[in-house]
Enzyme design. Structure first.
Site, PDB file in Angstrom:
ATOM      1  N   LYS A  41       0.861  -1.183   0.000  1.00  0.00           N
ATOM      2  CA  LYS A  41       0.000   0.000   0.000  1.00  0.00           C
ATOM      3  C   LYS A  41       0.898   1.235   0.000  1.00  0.00           C
ATOM      4  CE  LYS A  41      -4.387   0.541   2.373  1.00  0.00           C
ATOM      5  NZ  LYS A  41      -4.999   0.624   3.689  1.00  0.00           N
TER       6      LYS A  41
HETATM    7  C1  E4P Z   1      -8.440   1.099   3.581  1.00  0.00           C
HETATM    8  O1  E4P Z   1      -7.533   0.571   2.994  1.00  0.00           O
HETATM    9  C2  E4P Z   1      -8.244   1.934   4.784  1.00  0.00           C
HETATM   10  O2  E4P Z   1      -7.443   1.231   5.662  1.00  0.00           O
HETATM   11  C3  E4P Z   1      -9.524   2.235   5.508  1.00  0.00           C
HETATM   12  O3  E4P Z   1     -10.643   1.908   4.736  1.00  0.00           O
HETATM   13  C4  E4P Z   1      -9.574   3.585   6.161  1.00  0.00           C
HETATM   14  O4  E4P Z   1     -10.835   3.773   6.738  1.00  0.00           O
HETATM   15  P1  E4P Z   1     -11.159   4.895   7.843  1.00  0.00           P
HETATM   16  O5  E4P Z   1     -11.487   6.143   7.129  1.00  0.00           O
HETATM   17  O6  E4P Z   1     -12.353   4.334   8.553  1.00  0.00           O
HETATM   18  O7  E4P Z   1      -9.952   4.999   8.702  1.00  0.00           O
END
Ligand code: E4P
Length: 220
Positions: free
Chosen positions: A83
């Site tokens: 990522k």
């Molecule tokens: C996805 O890859 C992210 O980790 C995640 O969806 C972030 O979500 P949040 O806005 O609830 O922290």
């Protein structure tokens, strides 16, 4: 449509993966912190439970730092996806990593322009954060619609991974728009199975079945 779990909670992943409906996992440093586990050992364990893509986020800001981290993580298991943040340096890292066969997921995408650059860089996944846009009174799902349209128009291979999902309606909207994946927190995954009329119907059928048995017994 694929459904990923957005968590690093190994026990939760084990329990929900038993449904056979978990296609992958996304994690981030916040989720790892919440899980209270050492990063690498948690990832190794998660990759053994779920055979689909497991996104792992490193830290660093330059392409060199991001590539170095991603290479390290990719050694942990064959299904690790690197990522990287939505920055020019992040997209430089994407080009290098994808050439090496390391799949990438570009995170923190908040505009169609960013999503276009993600696809042009050749990332495997693009993660628009719908919940965080809704939080600031913007329309997260409208962004997903734009990205799906742009990617279809040019036949980009990058998959749209709807992230920052807050409730089942986000998942349904993502499915209606043709997004490839939604990554959902465990509680949203569990809610997708539920409807009060299903519970009521089950109770009713159960009661009637017992009544029918009783009346048959009475006749004997
Ligand atoms: C996805 O890859 C992210 O980790 C995640 O969806 C972030 O979500 P949040 O806005 O609830 O922290």
């Amino acid at each position: 449509m694929k459904i990923f779990l957005d968590t690093a909670d190994v026990e939760k992943i084990r329990a929900l993966a038993a449904t056979g409906l978990v296609d992958g996992i996304t994690t981030n440093p916040t989720l790892i912190m919440k899980a209270g586990r050492e990063h690498k050992s948690a990832i190794v364990e998660i990759c053994k439970i779920v055979k689909g893509p497991v996104s792992v986020e490193g830290i660093g800001t330059t392409a060199d730092e991001l590539v170095k981290d991603a290479r390290e993580f990719s050694k942990l298991a064959p299904n690790v996806v690197a990522k990287v943040p939505m920055t020019a340096e992040g997209l430089k890292a994407v080009r290098i990593l994808e050439k090496e066969g390391i799949h990438t997921n570009v995170t923190l995408v908040f505009s169609a322009g960013q999503a276009l650059m993600v696809a042009k860089a050749g990332a495997s996944y693009c993660s628009p954060f719908v919940g965080r846009l809704d939080d600031i009174s913007e329309d997260g799902m409208a962004l997903v619609a734009e990205i799906v349209q742009i990617y279809a128009q040019y036949g980009f291979k990058t998959q749209v991974l709807v992230a920052s999902v807050r409730h089942p309606e986000h998942v349904i909207e993502a499915a209606k728009l043709g997004a490839h994946i939604a990554t959902v927190p465990p509680d949203v995954f569990e809610k997708l199975f539920k409807h009060p009329l299903t519970d009521k119907g089950i109770r009713q059928f159960d009661e009637d079945y017992r009544k029918a048995l009783e009346s048959l017994k009475g006749r004997k």
